[in-house]
Design an enzyme around this catalytic site. Sequence first.
Site, PDB file in Angstrom:
ATOM      1  N   HIS A   1       0.818  -1.224   0.000  1.00 24.75           N
ATOM      2  CA  HIS A   1       0.000   0.000   0.000  1.00 24.75           C
ATOM      3  C   HIS A   1       0.851   1.273   0.000  1.00 24.75           C
ATOM      4  CE1 HIS A   1      -2.842   3.068   1.167  1.00 24.75           C
ATOM      5  NE2 HIS A   1      -2.294   3.174   2.360  1.00 24.75           N
TER       6      HIS A   1
ATOM      7  N   HIS B   1       3.946   6.860   5.321  1.00 24.65           N
ATOM      8  CA  HIS B   1       2.765   7.559   5.861  1.00 24.65           C
ATOM      9  C   HIS B   1       1.974   6.773   6.907  1.00 24.65           C
ATOM     10  CE1 HIS B   1       0.320   5.293   2.888  1.00 24.65           C
ATOM     11  NE2 HIS B   1      -0.702   5.573   3.677  1.00 24.65           N
TER      12      HIS B   1
ATOM     13  N   GLU C   1       1.194   5.628  12.557  1.00 26.99           N
ATOM     14  CA  GLU C   1      -0.169   5.306  12.935  1.00 26.99           C
ATOM     15  C   GLU C   1      -0.338   3.803  13.207  1.00 26.99           C
ATOM     16  OE1 GLU C   1      -2.702   7.328  13.368  1.00 26.99           O
ATOM     17  OE2 GLU C   1      -4.379   5.915  13.457  1.00 26.99           O
ATOM     18  N   ASP C   2       0.235   2.977  12.345  1.00 30.17           N
ATOM     19  CA  ASP C   2      -0.112   1.553  12.366  1.00 30.17           C
ATOM     20  C   ASP C   2       0.990   0.606  12.845  1.00 30.17           C
ATOM     21  OD1 ASP C   2      -2.556   2.231  11.397  1.00 30.17           O
ATOM     22  OD2 ASP C   2      -2.076   1.813   9.295  1.00 30.17           O
TER      23      ASP C   2
ATOM     24  N   ASP D   1      -2.982   8.475  -0.808  1.00 27.28           N
ATOM     25  CA  ASP D   1      -3.360   7.411   0.129  1.00 27.28           C
ATOM     26  C   ASP D   1      -4.829   7.034  -0.084  1.00 27.28           C
ATOM     27  OD1 ASP D   1      -3.386   5.738   2.429  1.00 27.28           O
ATOM     28  OD2 ASP D   1      -4.110   7.413   3.655  1.00 27.28           O
TER      29      ASP D   1
ATOM     30  N   ASP E   1     -22.373  15.632 -24.208  1.00 28.09           N
ATOM     31  CA  ASP E   1     -20.951  15.382 -24.376  1.00 28.09           C
ATOM     32  C   ASP E   1     -20.491  14.192 -23.558  1.00 28.09           C
ATOM     33  OD1 ASP E   1     -21.504  16.656 -22.085  1.00 28.09           O
ATOM     34  OD2 ASP E   1     -20.344  18.446 -22.551  1.00 28.09           O
TER      35      ASP E   1
HETATM   36 MN    MN Z   1      -2.558   4.622   4.083  1.00 27.00          MN
END
Ligand code: MN
Length: 719
Positions: free
Chosen positions: A50, A74, A78-79, A141, A262
Amino acid sequence: MMNRQFEDLIAKLKTHDPYTNEAMVRSAYDFCMKAHGSQLRASGDLYHTHPLAVAQILTDLKLDHASVITGLLHDTVEDTLASLSDIEKEFGSEISKLVDGVTKLSQLELQSEYTKQAENFRKLVLAMSSDIRVLLVKLADRLHNMRTLHHVTSEEKRKRIARETNDIYAPLAERMGIQQIKDELEDIAFGILNPEARESVQSRLRFLYENADYTVEAIIENINDCLLKAGVKATISGRQKTPYSIWKKMQYKRIAFEQLSDIMAFRVIVDNVQDVYQTLGALHNSYLVLPGRFKDYISTPKPNGYQSLHTGLIGPFNSRIEIQIRTKEMHQTAEYGIASHWQYKQGASHDGRQYAWLRGLLEILEQTSDPEEFLEHTKLEMFQDQVFCFTPRGDLIQLPRGATPIDFAYAVHSQVGDHATAVKINGRLMPLRTILNNGDQVDIITSKSQNPSPTWERFVVTGKARSRIRRFVRLQKRQQFTELGKSILHRGFRQANVDFNDKALETATEYYKYLSIEDLFAAVGEGNHTASEIIQSAYPHLKSSAQQTHKTEAVDEEIKIPSTTKQKSEEVEALSIQGLISGMAVRYAGCCHPLPGDKICGIVKTGRGVTIHTYDCEVLKAFSEVERILDLAWNDPKESSQRFVGRIKATFLNKTGSLAAFSSAISKQKGNIVNLKITHRTVDFWEIIIDVEVTDVEHMNRILAALRTLSITNSVERI
Ligand code: MN
């Protein structure tokens, strides 16, 4: 370990960011793989795929190496067990600040109940993205999470994320000018929130392309030829709009799929601004221009920096297409938005000033009011008094603002206007009073039996429509007066025992200086002349004294009514009330309240139509101008739902509940009391006058009979 995708990323990054710190990017990838370890995504893939995908998206946006590193890292804070200080130690403060920013945005997302305040939430996201790269990483993300959202098993979670994307991230992508990402985010969200709708749009699109009698390539070739003739060298590409943008347009414009103008959009990329306008000129000369579609974002760029010309055309093969025309540089900005500024600025200076433009941009982005819209309105004011609409064949009809389909119909052709019964606007059946908008395709449905309605006059704005409607109404009235006049004269002549023939009528017409016998009839119908005046002018040799005598006789005869022999001849001649109603003002006399089933007469009043009286009405008996009295008959009352007012005079016992018993007897017979007046009241009796709505005289008689059966009733009669 060599990872092919990652090596490609490094290679790409180095081509657009010459300052790329390759070693740092590589160590960021290592850090990310170690930190996420054996964590898995919902798809079953290892988690680090990811952040790698996010870094790839950022690379494709041509962002700098710091953004790409942030993309790789990123989710680590957090994880995973990694901390912000680990990151700062390893990658420095610039990267750690960026990662911190993205982490805070992710936490915000987890806590927020944003839906009711989407705009505020977007502002908050912007405010927290003090460095615009934070937001770009967050968008990348979100894009990858959306691309893989179908792996998430909980439907509720999928829908929540899709809604959030629609409400928060797609609009942010748009404001930042990254159209590609915005389109993709919205389209994936659409597929999750409304899969049936998306599938139906898509299958319609497939059908359309398979069955079109032209191809995208053929249109491109045709446009290219047109530009070559004008001496412009251009790169033209065609693209299909996303199912979501088509769906949105169908909703917003309330139009059917078939009417979408269109579905295909074309892009013409040229070398310089001069060529942009030359291209526009060449296209506008060669193809029919769709009104209200031209936008000049070059002289007035969008707040996100977007520059381009937009126009809508009925292009080659009658295809309705959208065309964007711009230079290569403008295209760069359009594709990558803010991101593209990054690469121009990058390297120009490494001091803090390079962020000044970012702050300025953020300020614009934070504004809720849309400056683009404001400018657009200002520019459009010049054309505010006009709308342009299409016929089904593609012809352009120009109308004043506020025009309705009736104006449109008369602008196409008087006959179309006169026989208009309904209208389809952009494929949908709409009321005839609908106000038309620019670019509407208007399909007037006509019927030979339809005639202009006087009510149309209330909602037309063009002089042509108004005068046609008025003319028709005038003609219609005249026709009815003519018929009436003819029958008045016919009867008058017969009663005077003189011939009702063309020669006599021509004499009278000449005498009164009318242009035709029809005009004479109409004048009599309108009440400008009596039958005896006409007879006298047609047969001047008849003594006026004889006329006088006859007149007196006629009145006598009228008063003696109704004799059975006379009745018979009258039935033959009787005019239908229905016939009068459509043409003339008809009033029911207040003196005798005629009801269907009553024998009736009409009195013609000068220029005012007919008043209907009962045969035995005292007012009628006193009326001396016999030639103005018409014998009339009712149409079959059972065919009409019209109701008439009859008047009843009743006397009944003065005791509790009398009035209630009286009125309930009337309503049981389905009579509707419209007025009630107590005319006399004593200790013993009440005398009242009641006006009751009934369908005909039989109905009235049923009510009278019902009232007479009441124990309290002393007397009941119709007056
Ligand atoms: Mn992410």
